[in-house]
Design an enzyme around this catalytic site. Structure first.
Site, PDB file in Angstrom:
ATOM      1  N   SER A  75      72.051  26.340  34.925  1.00  0.00           N
ATOM      2  CA  SER A  75      71.088  27.177  35.630  1.00  0.00           C
ATOM      3  C   SER A  75      71.791  28.193  36.513  1.00  0.00           C
ATOM      4  O   SER A  75      72.813  27.904  37.120  1.00  0.00           O
ATOM      5  CB  SER A  75      70.184  26.299  36.499  1.00  0.00           C
ATOM      6  OG  SER A  75      69.369  27.121  37.305  1.00  0.00           O
ATOM      7  N   GLY A  76      71.227  29.388  36.604  1.00  0.00           N
ATOM      8  CA  GLY A  76      71.719  30.393  37.549  1.00  0.00           C
ATOM      9  C   GLY A  76      70.999  30.274  38.879  1.00  0.00           C
ATOM     10  O   GLY A  76      71.281  31.016  39.808  1.00  0.00           O
ATOM     11  N   HIS A  77      70.061  29.337  38.942  1.00  0.00           N
ATOM     12  CA  HIS A  77      69.276  29.161  40.167  1.00  0.00           C
ATOM     13  C   HIS A  77      69.893  28.033  40.995  1.00  0.00           C
ATOM     14  O   HIS A  77      69.484  26.884  40.902  1.00  0.00           O
ATOM     15  CB  HIS A  77      67.822  28.839  39.839  1.00  0.00           C
ATOM     16  CG  HIS A  77      67.148  29.913  39.048  1.00  0.00           C
ATOM     17  ND1 HIS A  77      65.951  29.739  38.397  1.00  0.00           N
ATOM     18  CD2 HIS A  77      67.508  31.186  38.815  1.00  0.00           C
ATOM     19  CE1 HIS A  77      65.605  30.861  37.801  1.00  0.00           C
ATOM     20  NE2 HIS A  77      66.538  31.761  38.027  1.00  0.00           N
ATOM     21  N   ASN A  78      70.886  28.390  41.771  1.00  0.00           N
ATOM     22  CA  ASN A  78      71.588  27.382  42.564  1.00  0.00           C
ATOM     23  C   ASN A  78      70.979  27.325  43.954  1.00  0.00           C
ATOM     24  O   ASN A  78      71.200  28.209  44.772  1.00  0.00           O
ATOM     25  CB  ASN A  78      73.076  27.709  42.623  1.00  0.00           C
ATOM     26  CG  ASN A  78      73.651  27.812  41.218  1.00  0.00           C
ATOM     27  OD1 ASN A  78      73.375  26.948  40.396  1.00  0.00           O
ATOM     28  ND2 ASN A  78      74.396  28.853  40.946  1.00  0.00           N
ATOM     29  N   ASN A 120      61.694  31.381  38.664  1.00  0.00           N
ATOM     30  CA  ASN A 120      62.606  32.282  39.369  1.00  0.00           C
ATOM     31  C   ASN A 120      62.381  32.245  40.885  1.00  0.00           C
ATOM     32  O   ASN A 120      61.253  32.378  41.355  1.00  0.00           O
ATOM     33  CB  ASN A 120      62.416  33.708  38.852  1.00  0.00           C
ATOM     34  CG  ASN A 120      62.883  33.828  37.421  1.00  0.00           C
ATOM     35  OD1 ASN A 120      63.769  33.115  37.004  1.00  0.00           O
ATOM     36  ND2 ASN A 120      62.273  34.730  36.675  1.00  0.00           N
TER      37      ASN A 120
END
Ligand SMILES: Cc1cc2nc3c(=O)[nH]c(=O)nc-3n(C[C@H](O)[C@H](O)[C@H](O)COP(=O)(O)OP(=O)(O)OC[C@H]3O[C@@H](n4cnc5c(N)ncnc54)[C@H](O)[C@@H]3O)c2cc1C
Length: 148
Positions: A75-78, A120
């Site tokens: 995931s790029g959602h850290n 997001n």
């Protein structure tokens, strides 16, 4: 060709954390950030469920060929690590983003999230930034400052 990506809600777990790395230091000699992360069984199960539904949807739509490219979670959602909450024992910042431990220190970013969310996050980060900024302005005369 169309491709779907499954973004599960990766629940907060204590073994996933950011700690100080005293062996790896930056150019100022400050400790670096050490990220410890393991994808949980729960997250794997949500991923598998979502991927299988996506496969079914492709086939139901008449796809001539449908396949799963990979099952790993990335995931790029850290988010998280400076969790927002009322209890100083289990959270870092209060409901206004101010740290429980350091007066007049505010954290305004994705680190105050309590879960990763499956969607997001940037709109919520912006909304929190606006909310905290408004609070700061409205309470500017009552800010606690450290006496240390
Ligand atoms: C490839 C990718 C695609 C994404 N797509 C979307 C999307 O479509 N929609 C969405 O909502 N979200 C998306 N995200 C997630 C989103 O970008 C992040 O959740 C968001 O930017 C996090 O904001 P933040 O302020 O918490 O951290 P960041 O935006 O990471 O801000 C941290 C800042 O701190 C700075 N910094 C770090 N260390 C220091 C230091 N020691 N001193 C001074 N400054 C420092 C960094 O340079 C950086 O500017 C995506 C993320 C990635 C990686």
């Amino acid at each position: 060709m169309i491709e779907w990506m499954i973004m599960p809600d990766d629940l907060p777990e204590e073994h996933n954390r950011v700690t100080l790395d005293h062996d790896l230091r930056d150019s100022d000699g400050l400790p670096g950030a050490k990220i410890s992360y393991t994808t949980s069984d729960n997250t794997h199960r949500i991923l598998d469920f979502g991927l299988n539904r996506a496969l079914e949807a492709h086939e139901a739509a008449g796809a001539t060929k449908a396949w799963i490219t990979f099952r790993n979670f990335s995931s790029g959602h850290n988010l998280g690590t400076a969790k927002m909450g009322d209890d100083p024992a289990t959270s870092v910042v209060n409901r206004w983003g101010r740290t429980h431990d350091v007066p007049n220190l505010y954290v305004i970013d994705g680190s105050v999230f309590t879960t990763s969310t499956a969607t997001n996050p940037t709109s919520t980060i912006c909304a929190l930034a606006r909310r905290t900024a408004t609070y700061l302005v409205e309470n500017r005369r009552e800010q606690e400052v450290s006496t240390a």
